[in-house]
Scaffold this motif. Structure first.
Motif, PDB file in Angstrom:
ATOM      1  N   MET A   1       0.838  -1.188   0.000  1.00  0.00           N
ATOM      2  CA  MET A   1       0.000   0.000   0.000  1.00  0.00           C
ATOM      3  C   MET A   1       0.877   1.244   0.000  1.00  0.00           C
ATOM      4  N   GLY A   2       0.331   2.316  -0.522  1.00  0.00           N
ATOM      5  CA  GLY A   2       1.078   3.554  -0.611  1.00  0.00           C
ATOM      6  C   GLY A   2       1.288   3.958  -2.055  1.00  0.00           C
ATOM      7  N   VAL A   3       2.110   4.967  -2.249  1.00  0.00           N
ATOM      8  CA  VAL A   3       2.302   5.525  -3.582  1.00  0.00           C
ATOM      9  C   VAL A   3       3.695   5.196  -4.125  1.00  0.00           C
ATOM     10  N   THR A   4       3.733   4.875  -5.415  1.00  0.00           N
ATOM     11  CA  THR A   4       4.997   4.718  -6.132  1.00  0.00           C
ATOM     12  C   THR A   4       4.911   5.552  -7.410  1.00  0.00           C
ATOM     13  N   ILE A   5       6.050   5.740  -8.030  1.00  0.00           N
ATOM     14  CA  ILE A   5       6.118   6.484  -9.291  1.00  0.00           C
ATOM     15  C   ILE A   5       6.803   5.591 -10.310  1.00  0.00           C
ATOM     16  N   GLN A   6       6.236   5.530 -11.504  1.00  0.00           N
ATOM     17  CA  GLN A   6       6.870   4.763 -12.573  1.00  0.00           C
ATOM     18  C   GLN A   6       6.764   5.513 -13.888  1.00  0.00           C
ATOM     19  N   LYS A   7       7.640   5.154 -14.807  1.00  0.00           N
ATOM     20  CA  LYS A   7       7.604   5.719 -16.144  1.00  0.00           C
ATOM     21  C   LYS A   7       6.889   4.729 -17.039  1.00  0.00           C
ATOM     22  N   GLY A   8       6.016   5.216 -17.898  1.00  0.00           N
ATOM     23  CA  GLY A   8       5.344   4.304 -18.803  1.00  0.00           C
ATOM     24  C   GLY A   8       4.057   4.836 -19.373  1.00  0.00           C
ATOM     25  N   ASP A   9       3.229   3.905 -19.798  1.00  0.00           N
ATOM     26  CA  ASP A   9       1.962   4.172 -20.468  1.00  0.00           C
ATOM     27  C   ASP A   9       0.828   3.781 -19.529  1.00  0.00           C
ATOM     28  N   ILE A  10       0.078   4.754 -19.074  1.00  0.00           N
ATOM     29  CA  ILE A  10      -0.989   4.504 -18.102  1.00  0.00           C
ATOM     30  C   ILE A  10      -2.064   3.567 -18.654  1.00  0.00           C
ATOM     31  N   THR A  11      -2.231   3.535 -19.974  1.00  0.00           N
ATOM     32  CA  THR A  11      -3.264   2.684 -20.556  1.00  0.00           C
ATOM     33  C   THR A  11      -2.950   1.196 -20.405  1.00  0.00           C
ATOM     34  N   LYS A  12      -1.711   0.874 -20.071  1.00  0.00           N
ATOM     35  CA  LYS A  12      -1.298  -0.526 -19.927  1.00  0.00           C
ATOM     36  C   LYS A  12      -1.296  -0.988 -18.462  1.00  0.00           C
ATOM     37  N   CYS A  13      -1.646  -0.104 -17.549  1.00  0.00           N
ATOM     38  CA  CYS A  13      -1.619  -0.443 -16.119  1.00  0.00           C
ATOM     39  C   CYS A  13      -2.709  -1.443 -15.759  1.00  0.00           C
ATOM     40  N   ASP A  14      -2.306  -2.457 -15.010  1.00  0.00           N
ATOM     41  CA  ASP A  14      -3.231  -3.478 -14.536  1.00  0.00           C
ATOM     42  C   ASP A  14      -3.640  -3.118 -13.106  1.00  0.00           C
ATOM     43  N   VAL A  15      -4.597  -2.205 -13.013  1.00  0.00           N
ATOM     44  CA  VAL A  15      -5.098  -1.699 -11.734  1.00  0.00           C
ATOM     45  C   VAL A  15      -6.627  -1.680 -11.799  1.00  0.00           C
ATOM     46  N   ASP A  16      -7.251  -1.457 -10.665  1.00  0.00           N
ATOM     47  CA  ASP A  16      -8.715  -1.373 -10.643  1.00  0.00           C
ATOM     48  C   ASP A  16      -9.219  -0.159 -11.411  1.00  0.00           C
ATOM     49  N   ALA A  17      -8.503   0.973 -11.299  1.00  0.00           N
ATOM     50  CA  ALA A  17      -8.937   2.199 -11.973  1.00  0.00           C
ATOM     51  C   ALA A  17      -7.729   2.995 -12.445  1.00  0.00           C
ATOM     52  N   ILE A  18      -7.864   3.577 -13.626  1.00  0.00           N
ATOM     53  CA  ILE A  18      -6.890   4.567 -14.069  1.00  0.00           C
ATOM     54  C   ILE A  18      -7.599   5.913 -14.114  1.00  0.00           C
ATOM     55  N   VAL A  19      -6.852   6.944 -13.828  1.00  0.00           N
ATOM     56  CA  VAL A  19      -7.398   8.287 -13.829  1.00  0.00           C
ATOM     57  C   VAL A  19      -7.048   8.946 -15.153  1.00  0.00           C
ATOM     58  N   ASN A  20      -8.051   9.580 -15.727  1.00  0.00           N
ATOM     59  CA  ASN A  20      -7.896  10.288 -16.990  1.00  0.00           C
ATOM     60  C   ASN A  20      -7.854  11.778 -16.718  1.00  0.00           C
ATOM     61  N   ALA A  21      -6.814  12.443 -17.181  1.00  0.00           N
ATOM     62  CA  ALA A  21      -6.738  13.907 -17.132  1.00  0.00           C
ATOM     63  C   ALA A  21      -7.568  14.419 -18.299  1.00  0.00           C
ATOM     64  N   ALA A  22      -8.859  14.575 -18.049  1.00  0.00           N
ATOM     65  CA  ALA A  22      -9.836  14.863 -19.099  1.00  0.00           C
ATOM     66  C   ALA A  22     -10.069  16.356 -19.291  1.00  0.00           C
ATOM     67  N   ASN A  23     -10.735  16.675 -20.396  1.00  0.00           N
ATOM     68  CA  ASN A  23     -11.260  18.032 -20.551  1.00  0.00           C
ATOM     69  C   ASN A  23     -12.712  18.010 -20.064  1.00  0.00           C
ATOM     70  N   SER A  24     -13.329  19.158 -19.948  1.00  0.00           N
ATOM     71  CA  SER A  24     -14.648  19.241 -19.322  1.00  0.00           C
ATOM     72  C   SER A  24     -15.750  18.527 -20.095  1.00  0.00           C
ATOM     73  N   SER A  25     -15.565  18.270 -21.372  1.00  0.00           N
ATOM     74  CA  SER A  25     -16.588  17.556 -22.145  1.00  0.00           C
ATOM     75  C   SER A  25     -16.555  16.056 -21.878  1.00  0.00           C
ATOM     76  N   LEU A  26     -15.410  15.537 -21.445  1.00  0.00           N
ATOM     77  CA  LEU A  26     -15.143  14.111 -21.226  1.00  0.00           C
ATOM     78  C   LEU A  26     -15.177  13.295 -22.516  1.00  0.00           C
ATOM     79  N   LEU A  27     -15.139  13.962 -23.663  1.00  0.00           N
ATOM     80  CA  LEU A  27     -15.301  13.262 -24.939  1.00  0.00           C
ATOM     81  C   LEU A  27     -13.992  12.997 -25.658  1.00  0.00           C
ATOM     82  N   GLY A  28     -12.894  13.055 -24.947  1.00  0.00           N
ATOM     83  CA  GLY A  28     -11.592  12.770 -25.559  1.00  0.00           C
ATOM     84  C   GLY A  28     -10.876  14.043 -25.947  1.00  0.00           C
ATOM     85  N   GLY A  29      -9.595  13.920 -26.175  1.00  0.00           N
ATOM     86  CA  GLY A  29      -8.770  15.072 -26.528  1.00  0.00           C
ATOM     87  C   GLY A  29      -7.386  14.582 -26.866  1.00  0.00           C
ATOM     88  N   GLY A  30      -6.394  15.365 -26.496  1.00  0.00           N
ATOM     89  CA  GLY A  30      -5.013  14.993 -26.764  1.00  0.00           C
ATOM     90  C   GLY A  30      -4.362  14.389 -25.531  1.00  0.00           C
TER      91      GLY A  30
END
Length: 173
Positions: A1-30
């Motif tokens: 338990m606790g926080v770690t930092i890693q370099k990589g691609d968040i879309t490949k993480c095998d976790v219960d939830a990934i957090v998306n740094a979204a825009n206010s529309s939530l419809l995708g972006g860059g």
């Protein structure tokens, strides 16, 4: 338990939830937002269309679809230049707190975060990393939390500022 930092691609993480740094529309972006939407598949944007957007500092949850993660938690970070330094920090902290709260409410025990607002939204990477680490340490100490960094500058800052949190299995290049 606790926080770690890693370099990589968040879309490949095998976790219960990934957090998306979204825009206010939530419809995708860059950036992270676009990568998550592409990896999750078209069903993600279809579900996001039903959510009515999201305000800065708040978060909403969807299924993960084609991702390893069961859920995507979408949060809208502050545009750094659009607020005072204090307000920007409060809004960024709120992104992490709201995301952790939603994760917990949905039975998640592991969560992966990008460095919210530190891309096109202009939040200085060192300050954004400090907010991320401090807020996750305070509010998600009972979870397995990882901050996933994609760019070399953020990775370099993290290695200097938080060597004790570096995930030894991550890429060092």
């Amino acid at each position: 338990m606790g926080v770690t930092i890693q370099k990589g691609d968040i879309t490949k993480c095998d976790v219960d939830a990934i957090v998306n740094a979204a825009n206010s529309s939530l419809l995708g972006g860059g950036g992270v937002d676009g990568a998550i939407h592409r990896a999750a598949g078209p069903e993600l944007v279809q579900e996001c269309m039903t959510l009515g957007g999201c305000k800065t500092g708040e978060a909403k949850i969807t299924r993960g679809y084609n991702l390893k993660a069961r859920h995507v938690i979408h949060t809208v970070g502050p545009v750094y230049a659009g607020h005072s330094k204090t307000e920007s920090r409060e809004l960024l902290e709120s992104c992490y707190k709201s995301s952790i709260k939603l994760a917990r409410e949905n039975g998640c025990t592991s969560i992966a975060f990008p460095l919210i607002s530190a891309g096109i939204y202009g939040y200085p990477k060192d300050e954004a990393l400090d907010v991320a680490v401090q807020t996750i340490r305070t509010y998600a100490s009972d979870m397995d939390a990882v901050i996933v960094l994609f760019d070399k500058e953020a990775w370099s800052i993290a290695q200097s500022a938080y060597p004790e949190l570096m995930n030894k299995g991550s890429s060092k290049d």
